[in-house]
Design a protein around this motif. Structure first.
Motif, PDB file in Angstrom:
ATOM      1  N   ASP A 177     -10.883   0.380  -2.005  1.00 34.23           N
ATOM      2  CA  ASP A 177      -9.883  -0.650  -2.290  1.00 34.23           C
ATOM      3  C   ASP A 177      -8.563   0.029  -2.627  1.00 34.23           C
ATOM      4  O   ASP A 177      -8.443   0.689  -3.668  1.00 34.23           O
ATOM      5  CB  ASP A 177     -10.358  -1.511  -3.468  1.00 34.23           C
ATOM      6  CG  ASP A 177      -9.371  -2.613  -3.828  1.00 34.23           C
ATOM      7  OD1 ASP A 177      -8.294  -2.681  -3.196  1.00 34.23           O
ATOM      8  OD2 ASP A 177      -9.679  -3.386  -4.753  1.00 34.23           O
TER       9      ASP A 177
ATOM     10  N   ASN B 206      -5.999  -1.104  -3.817  1.00 33.25           N
ATOM     11  CA  ASN B 206      -5.427  -1.641  -5.049  1.00 33.25           C
ATOM     12  C   ASN B 206      -6.164  -1.169  -6.295  1.00 33.25           C
ATOM     13  O   ASN B 206      -5.743  -1.475  -7.416  1.00 33.25           O
ATOM     14  CB  ASN B 206      -5.425  -3.170  -4.998  1.00 33.25           C
ATOM     15  CG  ASN B 206      -4.524  -3.699  -3.897  1.00 33.25           C
ATOM     16  OD1 ASN B 206      -3.407  -3.215  -3.711  1.00 33.25           O
ATOM     17  ND2 ASN B 206      -5.022  -4.678  -3.149  1.00 33.25           N
ATOM     18  N   ASP B 207      -7.272  -0.464  -6.101  1.00 30.81           N
ATOM     19  CA  ASP B 207      -7.984   0.088  -7.252  1.00 30.81           C
ATOM     20  C   ASP B 207      -7.098   1.136  -7.910  1.00 30.81           C
ATOM     21  O   ASP B 207      -6.568   2.029  -7.235  1.00 30.81           O
ATOM     22  CB  ASP B 207      -9.293   0.721  -6.786  1.00 30.81           C
ATOM     23  CG  ASP B 207     -10.067   1.335  -7.928  1.00 30.81           C
ATOM     24  OD1 ASP B 207     -10.957   0.668  -8.463  1.00 30.81           O
ATOM     25  OD2 ASP B 207      -9.768   2.502  -8.290  1.00 30.81           O
ATOM     26  N   PRO B 208      -6.903   1.086  -9.237  1.00 28.40           N
ATOM     27  CA  PRO B 208      -5.966   2.015  -9.880  1.00 28.40           C
ATOM     28  C   PRO B 208      -6.385   3.474  -9.760  1.00 28.40           C
ATOM     29  O   PRO B 208      -5.530   4.355  -9.642  1.00 28.40           O
ATOM     30  CB  PRO B 208      -5.936   1.550 -11.335  1.00 28.40           C
ATOM     31  CG  PRO B 208      -7.164   0.721 -11.516  1.00 28.40           C
ATOM     32  CD  PRO B 208      -7.441   0.097 -10.197  1.00 28.40           C
TER      33      PRO B 208
ATOM     34  N   ALA C  16      -5.720   4.495  -6.062  1.00 27.55           N
ATOM     35  CA  ALA C  16      -4.279   4.640  -5.828  1.00 27.55           C
ATOM     36  C   ALA C  16      -3.749   5.921  -6.459  1.00 27.55           C
ATOM     37  O   ALA C  16      -2.900   6.614  -5.871  1.00 27.55           O
ATOM     38  CB  ALA C  16      -3.541   3.424  -6.383  1.00 27.55           C
TER      39      ALA C  16
END
Length: 366
Positions: A70, A72-74, A77
């Motif tokens: 993902d 958008n996973d911190p 990213a």
């Protein structure tokens, strides 16, 4: 020592965001001698990450990796931008809410408000504020928590073989920031966390034929936590700080200094385990007795291993620096043994940075 307005007791842990936590844990176990003690992941009810906790005496690393593809996973990213790197320098406190509120009152930026984490072993309170780049500081309040690390983690019951590297504690953690921003972060640590400036090195202290940098060392009121902050200075070619900023994608933790009581023995074990160290020329050791005076160690043994020595008015220190520990030329470790000195090796800067520049040239980045 002076008092500490946030009542910071020490470094609780350093959390790395990595691409593969299991493989990173294997590396830090077999290369640095850190023992896996706890795990969190799908098997423990944690759905977004896998995390391994490794310890050796007063050193504790947490290695966290994303579980889903993902963007958008911190964690994903962070790894995509920086590669494997330090996300959180977590600080142990008596009262996480009080430390957090005081930091915000002084101008800190919130990342996570005080949050209690509870399981059958007790409660931990965690709160976090921003630091340079994507680095953060969490405040960790343990309150007699009796679990292996914190809720969501289970013990690693089977001890795995680890080399006896002799590493015992985190001596200091060095951050790199952009040109012109060192004083901003000096002000941050002074005004928000209540740190004091210990030492200032300018581009006359830290320079070679090709490049230069500036550094200020900040420490908390008890002296237990030390954070040097570097920025590049004008030079003829790209400095090591600029190379770091380019490949890390911004400010971040450049290196972690790990303390040992016997640096010669530690270096032997670490090198045998695969840690690559920087080398300085023999001329450094030819000049060493005249520069530092009498020391207990045999200079020939220091030269054989590449260990550096520096002296100040309080004693001397021995230190050696690894090459980067991942593919990007970013994070590395320093091994340090203090024999009275509270300094950071000012007399070694020129030899050290010339050694780093030789590695930069090999990478085509000088």
């Amino acid at each position: 020592m002076t008092s500490d307005p946030l009542d910071l007791q020490g470094i609780d842990y350093i959390e790395f965001y990595v691409a593969n936590a299991r493989q990173a844990a294997h590396f830090y176990r077999t290369a640095l001698g850190l023992q896996p003690v706890a795990y969190a992941g799908l098997e423990t009810g944690v759905r977004d990450r896998a995390a391994w906790v490794l310890q050796r005496r007063n050193i504790r690393f947490v290695l966290s990796a994303p579980l889903r593809p993902d963007p958008n996973d911190p964690i994903a990213a962070h790894v995509a931008r920086h590669g494997d790197g330090v996300r959180d320098i977590a600080l142990r406190v008596e009262n996480a809410a009080a430390a957090y509120n005081e930091a915000l009152r002084r101008g800190g930026r919130s990342i996570q408000p005080p949050t209690p984490l509870t399981d059958e072993h007790g409660t931990i309170v965690k709160a976090s504020i921003a630091a340079y780049g994507d680095t953060i500081h969490s405040f960790i309040q343990r309150d007699g928590y009796e679990g292996v690390f914190m809720p969501g983690f289970r013990p690693v019951d089977t001890p795995l073989p680890t080399p006896d590297t002799g590493l015992a504690a985190i001596d200091h953690i060095v951050g790199n920031v952009e040109l012109g921003h060192m004083n901003d972060w000096v002000g941050y640590y002074r005004d928000i966390l209540g740190f004091k400036q210990l030492i200032h090195f300018d581009d006359q202290d830290i320079s070679t034929e090709y490049s230069a940098l500036m550094s200020k060392v900040m420490q908390n009121g008890t002296g237990r936590i030390k954070f040097p902050i570097n920025e590049p200075a004008d030079g003829r070619r790209k400095s090591q700080i600029e190379e770091y900023l380019d490949y890390y994608g911004g400010p971040g933790v450049q290196h972690i200094a790990l303390a040992t009581g016997d640096i010669l023995a530690s270096v032997d074990v670490l090198r045998a385990a695969g840690i690559p160290f920087l080398r300085v020329p023999q001329s450094y050791y030819d000049e060493l007795p005249a520069r530092v005076g009498a020391i207990a160690e045999d200079v020939r043994e220091l030269a054989k291993r590449g260990v550096l020595v520096d002296r100040d008015e309080e004693g001397y220190l021995l230190q050696i620096f690894s090459q980067p520990l991942q593919d990007r030329p970013t994070l590395f470790v320093e091994i340090i043994q203090r024999k009275g000195s509270r300094g950071f090796g000012k007399g070694n800067f020129k030899a050290l940075f010339e050694a780093i520049e030789r590695e930069q040239a090999r990478r085509g980045n000088l």
